[in-house]
Scaffold this motif. Sequence first.
Motif, PDB file in Angstrom:
ATOM      1  N   ALA A 176       0.831  -1.146  -0.046  1.00 48.99           N
ATOM      2  CA  ALA A 176      -0.113  -0.120  -0.004  1.00 48.99           C
ATOM      3  C   ALA A 176       1.132   1.074  -0.087  1.00 48.99           C
ATOM      4  O   ALA A 176       0.446   2.326  -0.256  1.00 48.99           O
ATOM      5  CB  ALA A 176      -1.016  -0.064   1.262  1.00 48.99           C
ATOM      6  N   GLY A 177       2.228   1.072   0.577  1.00 54.33           N
ATOM      7  CA  GLY A 177       3.005   2.473   0.787  1.00 54.33           C
ATOM      8  C   GLY A 177       3.959   2.346  -0.738  1.00 54.33           C
ATOM      9  O   GLY A 177       4.600   3.638  -0.714  1.00 54.33           O
ATOM     10  N   ALA A 178       3.715   1.898  -1.805  1.00 48.83           N
ATOM     11  CA  ALA A 178       4.264   1.922  -3.141  1.00 48.83           C
ATOM     12  C   ALA A 178       3.097   1.461  -4.158  1.00 48.83           C
ATOM     13  O   ALA A 178       3.418   0.453  -4.873  1.00 48.83           O
ATOM     14  CB  ALA A 178       5.481   1.298  -2.974  1.00 48.83           C
ATOM     15  N   ASP A 179       1.912   2.208  -4.069  1.00 50.36           N
ATOM     16  CA  ASP A 179       0.922   1.688  -4.880  1.00 50.36           C
ATOM     17  C   ASP A 179       0.636   2.146  -6.319  1.00 50.36           C
ATOM     18  O   ASP A 179      -0.536   2.429  -6.721  1.00 50.36           O
ATOM     19  CB  ASP A 179      -0.392   1.765  -4.029  1.00 50.36           C
ATOM     20  CG  ASP A 179      -0.709   3.305  -3.471  1.00 50.36           C
ATOM     21  OD1 ASP A 179      -0.163   4.017  -3.867  1.00 50.36           O
ATOM     22  OD2 ASP A 179      -1.963   3.430  -3.276  1.00 50.36           O
ATOM     23  N   ASP A 180       1.729   2.537  -6.953  1.00 52.75           N
ATOM     24  CA  ASP A 180       1.563   3.207  -8.383  1.00 52.75           C
ATOM     25  C   ASP A 180       0.847   2.598  -9.402  1.00 52.75           C
ATOM     26  O   ASP A 180      -0.030   2.888 -10.016  1.00 52.75           O
ATOM     27  CB  ASP A 180       2.851   3.771  -8.771  1.00 52.75           C
ATOM     28  CG  ASP A 180       3.956   2.615  -9.007  1.00 52.75           C
ATOM     29  OD1 ASP A 180       4.176   1.797  -8.019  1.00 52.75           O
ATOM     30  OD2 ASP A 180       4.087   2.397  -9.923  1.00 52.75           O
ATOM     31  N   ALA A 181       1.036   1.133  -9.110  1.00 53.02           N
ATOM     32  CA  ALA A 181       0.373   0.240 -10.277  1.00 53.02           C
ATOM     33  C   ALA A 181      -0.806   0.081  -9.976  1.00 53.02           C
ATOM     34  O   ALA A 181      -1.888  -0.089 -10.921  1.00 53.02           O
ATOM     35  CB  ALA A 181       1.276  -1.143 -10.037  1.00 53.02           C
ATOM     36  N   TYR A 182      -1.419  -0.183  -8.769  1.00 54.31           N
ATOM     37  CA  TYR A 182      -2.710  -0.071  -8.134  1.00 54.31           C
ATOM     38  C   TYR A 182      -3.439   1.163  -8.672  1.00 54.31           C
ATOM     39  O   TYR A 182      -4.490   0.845  -9.312  1.00 54.31           O
ATOM     40  CB  TYR A 182      -2.883  -0.348  -6.704  1.00 54.31           C
ATOM     41  CG  TYR A 182      -4.324  -0.111  -6.025  1.00 54.31           C
ATOM     42  CD1 TYR A 182      -5.083  -1.113  -5.940  1.00 54.31           C
ATOM     43  CD2 TYR A 182      -4.711   1.018  -5.641  1.00 54.31           C
ATOM     44  CE1 TYR A 182      -6.214  -1.265  -5.355  1.00 54.31           C
ATOM     45  CE2 TYR A 182      -5.963   1.136  -5.016  1.00 54.31           C
ATOM     46  CZ  TYR A 182      -6.699   0.139  -4.969  1.00 54.31           C
ATOM     47  OH  TYR A 182      -7.859   0.135  -4.272  1.00 54.31           O
ATOM     48  N   ARG A 183      -2.665   2.555  -8.478  1.00 52.49           N
ATOM     49  CA  ARG A 183      -3.537   3.632  -8.904  1.00 52.49           C
ATOM     50  C   ARG A 183      -3.696   3.532 -10.395  1.00 52.49           C
ATOM     51  O   ARG A 183      -4.555   4.214 -11.361  1.00 52.49           O
ATOM     52  CB  ARG A 183      -2.934   4.772  -8.168  1.00 52.49           C
ATOM     53  CG  ARG A 183      -3.447   4.697  -6.812  1.00 52.49           C
ATOM     54  CD  ARG A 183      -2.915   5.910  -5.704  1.00 52.49           C
ATOM     55  NE  ARG A 183      -1.539   6.030  -5.627  1.00 52.49           N
ATOM     56  CZ  ARG A 183      -0.623   6.803  -5.980  1.00 52.49           C
ATOM     57  NH1 ARG A 183      -0.837   8.246  -6.843  1.00 52.49           N
ATOM     58  NH2 ARG A 183       0.662   6.748  -5.914  1.00 52.49           N
ATOM     59  N   SER A 184      -2.507   3.237 -11.127  1.00 55.35           N
ATOM     60  CA  SER A 184      -2.521   3.329 -12.350  1.00 55.35           C
ATOM     61  C   SER A 184      -3.459   2.320 -13.070  1.00 55.35           C
ATOM     62  O   SER A 184      -4.113   2.637 -14.142  1.00 55.35           O
ATOM     63  CB  SER A 184      -0.935   2.935 -12.979  1.00 55.35           C
ATOM     64  OG  SER A 184      -0.040   3.829 -12.289  1.00 55.35           O
ATOM     65  N   PHE A 185      -3.495   0.990 -12.517  1.00 58.08           N
ATOM     66  CA  PHE A 185      -4.366   0.369 -13.201  1.00 58.08           C
ATOM     67  C   PHE A 185      -5.833   0.737 -12.973  1.00 58.08           C
ATOM     68  O   PHE A 185      -6.651   0.558 -14.187  1.00 58.08           O
ATOM     69  CB  PHE A 185      -4.278  -1.230 -12.192  1.00 58.08           C
ATOM     70  CG  PHE A 185      -5.336  -2.206 -12.811  1.00 58.08           C
ATOM     71  CD1 PHE A 185      -4.707  -3.046 -13.825  1.00 58.08           C
ATOM     72  CD2 PHE A 185      -6.262  -2.773 -12.255  1.00 58.08           C
ATOM     73  CE1 PHE A 185      -5.607  -4.083 -14.230  1.00 58.08           C
ATOM     74  CE2 PHE A 185      -7.191  -3.693 -12.599  1.00 58.08           C
ATOM     75  CZ  PHE A 185      -6.511  -4.437 -13.643  1.00 58.08           C
ATOM     76  N   ARG A 186      -6.327   1.269 -11.826  1.00 57.04           N
ATOM     77  CA  ARG A 186      -7.610   1.741 -11.536  1.00 57.04           C
ATOM     78  C   ARG A 186      -8.049   3.103 -12.623  1.00 57.04           C
ATOM     79  O   ARG A 186      -8.935   3.309 -12.974  1.00 57.04           O
ATOM     80  CB  ARG A 186      -7.803   2.197 -10.265  1.00 57.04           C
ATOM     81  CG  ARG A 186      -8.459   0.948  -9.577  1.00 57.04           C
ATOM     82  CD  ARG A 186      -8.431   0.742  -8.278  1.00 57.04           C
ATOM     83  NE  ARG A 186      -9.173  -0.685  -7.743  1.00 57.04           N
ATOM     84  CZ  ARG A 186      -8.413  -1.754  -8.166  1.00 57.04           C
ATOM     85  NH1 ARG A 186      -7.361  -1.885  -8.666  1.00 57.04           N
ATOM     86  NH2 ARG A 186      -9.101  -3.089  -7.550  1.00 57.04           N
ATOM     87  N   SER A 187      -6.963   3.877 -12.789  1.00 55.45           N
ATOM     88  CA  SER A 187      -7.136   5.359 -13.408  1.00 55.45           C
ATOM     89  C   SER A 187      -6.791   5.198 -15.027  1.00 55.45           C
ATOM     90  O   SER A 187      -7.260   5.896 -15.573  1.00 55.45           O
ATOM     91  CB  SER A 187      -6.276   6.102 -12.712  1.00 55.45           C
ATOM     92  OG  SER A 187      -5.093   6.006 -13.221  1.00 55.45           O
ATOM     93  N   GLY A 188      -6.248   3.915 -15.329  1.00 55.50           N
ATOM     94  CA  GLY A 188      -5.943   3.934 -16.884  1.00 55.50           C
ATOM     95  C   GLY A 188      -4.828   4.758 -17.448  1.00 55.50           C
ATOM     96  O   GLY A 188      -4.575   4.732 -18.532  1.00 55.50           O
ATOM     97  N   ALA A 189      -4.154   5.352 -16.522  1.00 65.32           N
ATOM     98  CA  ALA A 189      -2.889   6.270 -17.173  1.00 65.32           C
ATOM     99  C   ALA A 189      -1.870   6.056 -15.803  1.00 65.32           C
ATOM    100  O   ALA A 189      -2.052   5.819 -14.731  1.00 65.32           O
ATOM    101  CB  ALA A 189      -3.264   7.722 -17.387  1.00 65.32           C
ATOM    102  N   ILE A 190      -0.567   6.098 -16.156  1.00 62.74           N
ATOM    103  CA  ILE A 190       0.454   5.600 -15.284  1.00 62.74           C
ATOM    104  C   ILE A 190       0.679   6.925 -14.166  1.00 62.74           C
ATOM    105  O   ILE A 190       0.654   8.096 -14.669  1.00 62.74           O
ATOM    106  CB  ILE A 190       2.034   5.581 -16.005  1.00 62.74           C
ATOM    107  CG1 ILE A 190       1.863   4.095 -16.951  1.00 62.74           C
ATOM    108  CG2 ILE A 190       2.979   5.865 -15.022  1.00 62.74           C
ATOM    109  CD1 ILE A 190       3.293   4.092 -17.581  1.00 62.74           C
TER     110      ILE A 190
END
Lengths: 317, 317
Positions: free
Chosen positions: B204-218
């Motif tokens: 959870a403290g390095a969740d860039d992929a989680y947020r990218s996956f949900r937002s559709g952009a890196i």
Amino acid sequence: MLALQDVRDAHARIRDKIHRTPVLTSETLDAHCGGSLYFKCENFQKIGAFKARGATNAIFLLPDAEAKRGVVTHSSGNHAAAVARAAKLRGIPAYIVMPHNVPKAKQDSVRRYGAKIEFCEPTIAAREAAAARIAGETGAPLIHPFNDYRVMAGQGTATLELMEDHPQIDLVLCPIGGGGLISGTATAAKGLKPGIRVIGVEPAGADDAYRSFRSGAIVPMTAPRTIADGLRGMLGDKTFAEIREKVDDVVTVSEAAIVSAMRSMWEVLKIVVEPSAAVAYAAVVENRVNVAGKRVGVIVTGGNLDLDALPWFSEVL
Amino acid sequence: MLALQDVRDAHARIRDKIHRTPVLTSETLDAHCGGSLYFKCENFQKIGAFKARGATNAIFLLPDAEAKRGVVTHSSGNHAAAVARAAKLRGIPAYIVMPHNVPKAKQDSVRRYGAKIEFCEPTIAAREAAAARIAGETGAPLIHPFNDYRVMAGQGTATLELMEDHPQIDLVLCPIGGGGLISGTATAAKGLKPGIRVIGVEPAGADDAYRSFRSGAIVPMTAPRTIADGLRGMLGDKTFAEIREKVDDVVTVSEAAIVSAMRSMWEVLKIVVEPSAAVAYAAVVENRVNVAGKRVGVIVTGGNLDLDALPWFSEVL
């Protein structure tokens, strides 16, 4: 005496009840010693130690009429868990006598299988007396931790698998506690490949087998002093006879070498092993056996220990 | 996009240069979660991590004319050792850019193979700038730690082996750092078995992929806060495209779950794993993925860490 066929029969009997454990190799450790090491990883065995093999073989060999009364044993830990698990698999009660000072991880490992624990003083005499009393009260047969051909045959199955995977091995290093493992190991290794050498390794602080091997008669061990808590037992008559007949040499290792070997196995092999399981490799670390140019099987016996009490954090070596 | 055939070709290219790692199972851990877990143990891989696969594939794919100038990379540790080792196997120089705060065990692991280390500030920008400068000076091609199809294909070979050993697997859990491993994992798993599910797991403290996956952009990651030091990288354009196309979901896990999962793997599986390597299993421990009744592949990524600094002795979680 134990025969190769006993070990083969044991393997056929238990193979679907145990793990076939992996054999690990390391270029790094090989470069340090000049030999090729094949670590037979019984820390990955059921209950976390090779003891699952012998206890399972012994318990599944019992006739139904005898088995129904349950089984009793005394053990400092891994054999206890092994008997508890095998009894549960067979659907019979298990009565376990343990010294009151065994690590909590080993106690939990027994309770998990529903066995009844009875604690005793941490002496061999106290353990044997308590087990004999329970056997008398219940009629349950004793599954001795090592001085029993059924148990020895089961322990030998690890080497059967090792030699099947790596038939080029020409030397096997094996720790000695009560001698059950090395009896099965030597029987399997020499039965399959008569020219192979088998060397037993003991902590210098619990060197009854070393002294017995050299003197030709069992030397009792009264006050073992070693971190290798699984190797504090002394030889039995049956295991001593096997060792005299089939083992080429017995060497001892220091406590510092045991801890150093253990740490290398964690760092380089990436395996969690208990101190007793590092004793065979400690003979390589401490140069007690010349392995240069040899293909060496190293029996890694178990991985049950308390992760809150690792020896490299301890001041008392 | 990466194809199954790329992963198959990679495996044919590297299989004699890497370990085929064992897959471990545990009745105890299965009983806790209600599923059947298959741990693919890349902690036993050469250099102690799956990264040996991708780097070896990339370096052995280089044409001779390009390879002779050497290779350059930047890495927080395991990829660095993997590049150093593969370069040594191929007989070419390796230039490694590392943040100055990487654990000493990972630095030693690079030096052992004779690579040249250049330290930099622990930011992605500083790493990339230093690597680009060295590439310019030497003409050595960059072996990117993840955003490179040759590397991704190599990393996928772990799952190729896993599915060959256990074709019944119907769900694969894989940690995400830069996304190289999960790109290869998903390509292999879905290529072999289209109905399989692949779920990525991040701290959870390095969740860039989680947020990218949900937002559709890196979504860039600026200040990762996690004990899982191997997962502090952020996605690349190529790995993000693979993840969007092939990964079914991305979930996050807490730091406490990572440490708890890591400790269970040490205690029960008897394997030494680094925090990053416990992240996929942490999703089971923390109930972020429902595994009841499923056959679940769990990618265990590496085992390189400092045994003097274990997280359960630390006060600072």
